[in-house]
Every structure is written in structure tokens, then in C-alpha cells.
Design a protein around this motif. Structure first.
Motif, mmCIF file in Angstrom:
data_model
loop_
_atom_site.group_PDB
_atom_site.id
_atom_site.type_symbol
_atom_site.label_atom_id
_atom_site.label_comp_id
_atom_site.label_asym_id
_atom_site.label_seq_id
_atom_site.Cartn_x
_atom_site.Cartn_y
_atom_site.Cartn_z
ATOM 1 N N GLN A 74 0.823 -1.199 0.000
ATOM 2 C CA GLN A 74 0.000 0.000 0.000
ATOM 3 C C GLN A 74 0.861 1.255 0.000
ATOM 4 N N LYS A 75 0.238 2.352 -0.411
ATOM 5 C CA LYS A 75 0.877 3.683 -0.461
ATOM 6 C C LYS A 75 1.977 3.757 -1.525
ATOM 7 N N ASN A 80 -4.428 3.398 -6.851
ATOM 8 C CA ASN A 80 -4.757 4.505 -7.744
ATOM 9 C C ASN A 80 -4.744 4.042 -9.197
ATOM 10 N N ALA A 106 -16.813 3.269 -0.173
ATOM 11 C CA ALA A 106 -15.453 3.306 0.373
ATOM 12 C C ALA A 106 -15.428 2.670 1.754
ATOM 13 N N LYS A 110 -11.219 5.666 4.037
ATOM 14 C CA LYS A 110 -10.555 5.687 2.728
ATOM 15 C C LYS A 110 -11.222 6.668 1.751
ATOM 16 N N GLU A 111 -12.167 7.470 2.242
ATOM 17 C CA GLU A 111 -12.907 8.370 1.364
ATOM 18 C C GLU A 111 -11.994 9.351 0.626
ATOM 19 N N THR A 112 -10.992 9.887 1.313
ATOM 20 C CA THR A 112 -10.121 10.867 0.650
ATOM 21 C C THR A 112 -9.326 10.250 -0.504
ATOM 22 N N PHE A 113 -9.012 8.967 -0.410
ATOM 23 C CA PHE A 113 -8.344 8.280 -1.525
ATOM 24 C C PHE A 113 -9.178 8.424 -2.797
ATOM 25 N N TYR A 114 -10.490 8.184 -2.678
ATOM 26 C CA TYR A 114 -11.371 8.255 -3.844
ATOM 27 C C TYR A 114 -11.675 9.694 -4.253
#
Length: 137
Positions: A74-75, A80, A106, A110-114
Motif C-alpha cells: 500500500q501507499k 490509484n 469506500a 478511505k474516502e479521501t483516496f477516492y
């Protein structure tokens, strides 16, 4: 890192879900779901599947499901890349003059990822709250 399309198998699906401590479904349900994907993407490193994403839908409405990257990877931009490949599939499938809607749920936190990829939190100016119902047997 290699990304493969439509190569997600049952074993890799289960291993990746377990790697992030997600509950498994029955083998029958899982295999049916995998057989009915529109499109899948897996990330492969050293012959090991370390990430996945699924797209389901009907040509107007699409849902992104099971975006999982093994915790050891991850990261690194893998999730992405997978999500963007799924979005690209929908973009190519949407005809000129057409309109498609991509939805997802989500994992909490993890909302900010999307959001960084262009998804909007619901509710917003056009949509009410997203909802879901789960049936357990």
C-alpha cells in the motif's frame, strides 16, 4: 509491477480479501460474482497478485468493488492505478452523447483516496445519502 486485465481468479480474490481482514463470501457466491464481472484489474509483483479491483455494471450504471492492495504494497500508487484503469474502461464504453455513473462504497477512512481520483462524497448538491442493505443467511 505488471497490471493484468480480466485475470482475477478465485484464489487471489480470497487471499487479497484476507490480507486486509475482509470477510469472505461462500465459494459459490464468489465464483458467480467473478464470472459476472465486466472488467477486472490485478497488480502482479514477482508472480504474486498483490492488488485487485472489479467493475460490475449494465452500461449506464457501474460499480467499483473490491479495491484491495496487500498491506505490504500500500501507499505505492497501486490502488490509484487500478481504480484509474477501471474508470478508463467506463470512459471508453460510454458513447458520444452518452452518460455513465460510477459508484462505490469506500471503506471507512478511505474516502479521501477516492476524492483525490474525482469521486464525490454523498450527499452532495445533486445526490442524497448512499444506502445499502445486506442480507445474511
Amino acid at each position: 509491477m505488471e497490471y493484468k486485465e480480466n485475470a482475477l481468479c478465485y484464489e487471489d480474490y480470497c487471499k487479497l480479501r484476507e490480507s486486509v481482514e475482509w470477510q469472505l463470501y461462500s465459494k459459490e457466491q464468489t465464483q458467480k460474482a467473478l464470472n459476472n464481472n465486466l472488467y477486472t484489474v490485478i497488480a502482479v509483483e514477482d508472480n504474486q497478485t498483490i492488488g485487485m479491483g472489479r467493475l460490475i455494471g449494465d452500461g449506464v450504471y457501474y460499480m467499483i468493488a473490491d479495491i484491495v492492495v496487500h498491506p505490504n504494497y500500500q501507499k505505492q500508487g497501486i490502488g490509484n492505478k487500478i481504480v484509474n484503469m477501471l474508470i478508463e474502461y467506463v470512459d471508453k464504453a460510454t458513447p458520444i452523447g452518452g452518460r455513465s455513473s460510477i459508484q462505490l462504497i469506500a471503506v471507512k477512512g478511505k474516502e479521501t483516496f477516492y476524492e483525490k481520483i474525482g469521486f464525490k462524497l454523498i450527499p452532495h448538491e445533486f445526490c442524497g445519502s448512499g444506502m445499502r442493505k445486506v442480507i445474511h443467511k
